[in-house]
Design an enzyme around this catalytic site. Sequence first.
Site, PDB file in Angstrom:
ATOM      1  N   GLY A 121      42.467 -15.277  11.081  1.00 53.96           N
ATOM      2  CA  GLY A 121      42.706 -15.299  12.446  1.00 53.96           C
ATOM      3  C   GLY A 121      44.061 -15.333  12.013  1.00 53.96           C
ATOM      4  O   GLY A 121      44.770 -14.835  13.323  1.00 53.96           O
ATOM      5  N   CYS A 135      31.163 -12.043  11.796  1.00 59.26           N
ATOM      6  CA  CYS A 135      32.926 -12.804  11.506  1.00 59.26           C
ATOM      7  C   CYS A 135      33.688 -11.518  13.091  1.00 59.26           C
ATOM      8  O   CYS A 135      33.528 -10.875  13.618  1.00 59.26           O
ATOM      9  CB  CYS A 135      34.119 -12.329  10.631  1.00 59.26           C
ATOM     10  N   THR A 180      36.833 -12.380  13.947  1.00 61.04           N
ATOM     11  CA  THR A 180      38.044 -11.090  13.857  1.00 61.04           C
ATOM     12  C   THR A 180      37.914  -9.737  13.350  1.00 61.04           C
ATOM     13  O   THR A 180      38.929  -9.161  13.718  1.00 61.04           O
ATOM     14  CB  THR A 180      39.175 -12.389  13.318  1.00 61.04           C
ATOM     15  N   CYS A 220      34.160 -17.782  18.022  1.00 57.04           N
ATOM     16  CA  CYS A 220      34.003 -17.029  16.123  1.00 57.04           C
ATOM     17  C   CYS A 220      32.870 -18.034  15.354  1.00 57.04           C
ATOM     18  O   CYS A 220      32.094 -19.018  15.812  1.00 57.04           O
ATOM     19  CB  CYS A 220      35.255 -18.288  15.706  1.00 57.04           C
ATOM     20  N   HIS A 241      32.848 -19.145  12.754  1.00 52.04           N
ATOM     21  CA  HIS A 241      32.576 -20.458  12.024  1.00 52.04           C
ATOM     22  C   HIS A 241      32.456 -21.934  12.999  1.00 52.04           C
ATOM     23  O   HIS A 241      32.257 -22.440  12.867  1.00 52.04           O
ATOM     24  CB  HIS A 241      34.442 -21.081  11.701  1.00 52.04           C
TER      25      HIS A 241
END
Length: 271
Positions: free
Chosen positions: A46, A76, A78, A189, A191
Amino acid sequence: MPMTADAAIGIFDSGIGGLSVLRHIHANLPSEHLLYFADSGYAPYGDKTEAEIVERSLAIASFLLAQNIKALVVACNTATAAAIQAIRTRWPNLIVVGIEPGLKPAAQQSKSGVVGVLATRSTLSSKRFAALQQQVESDTQVRFLPQACVGLVDLIEKAELYSPTTIGLLERYLAPLLEQEADTLVLGCTHYPFLREAIASVCLRISGTTPAIIDTGDAVTRQLTRLLQARTLLNPNDAGSLRGYTTASSSTLQHAFSSLLKLKPEVSALA
């Protein structure tokens, strides 16, 4: 080299976040050989430039292709925003599935017409996200509130899912969205699904309600399955496998597999 049904599926992320996508793929395609690449030595993405993310993504895709993959999942947000077009241009015959924030399902879910989008600064500043936001806002009249969540990826990489620092950041990022009556949150995201319970708890404490939370890992798995079926590349055997690679500590990725997914695959650390 022609792709065969018994070849593997490569999945990569800047770190352990893509395990939130892997768990959907592993559960729904148990016959497949899965290779997971955590680029934790270069995380987080990021705060990297687009050129740096493209360079890393192409290098990882090249490594996984050398391990004989038939499909690549860019797990991902990003990297998808910055690099998926470059990957598709470099390997036009490879099945490539990216992930993007679930703005469309969020718009359908929202009753207030206000949706919060939690993501990295890089994702939110990308042309790909801007185009998606403009399209969905135009089609649905829903208002999106992008919120860059600086620092969360680092904490999740350290497995600090409920630490005071993590909860403090969540309070800071969620409060303005809830004040503007966002009733749906997009986890932009890969995560962030690991913070789903913490996010729900913080929202309940701040506003007395829990918003709908959109995680796109399942949609990625459905798209991957459709593309494999279309090319007759689903593995007909029932002996799936899982292997991990990381550019950081192998024990850290092994711990993430075990604690987050209850899996114990072989993991190799790469220089």
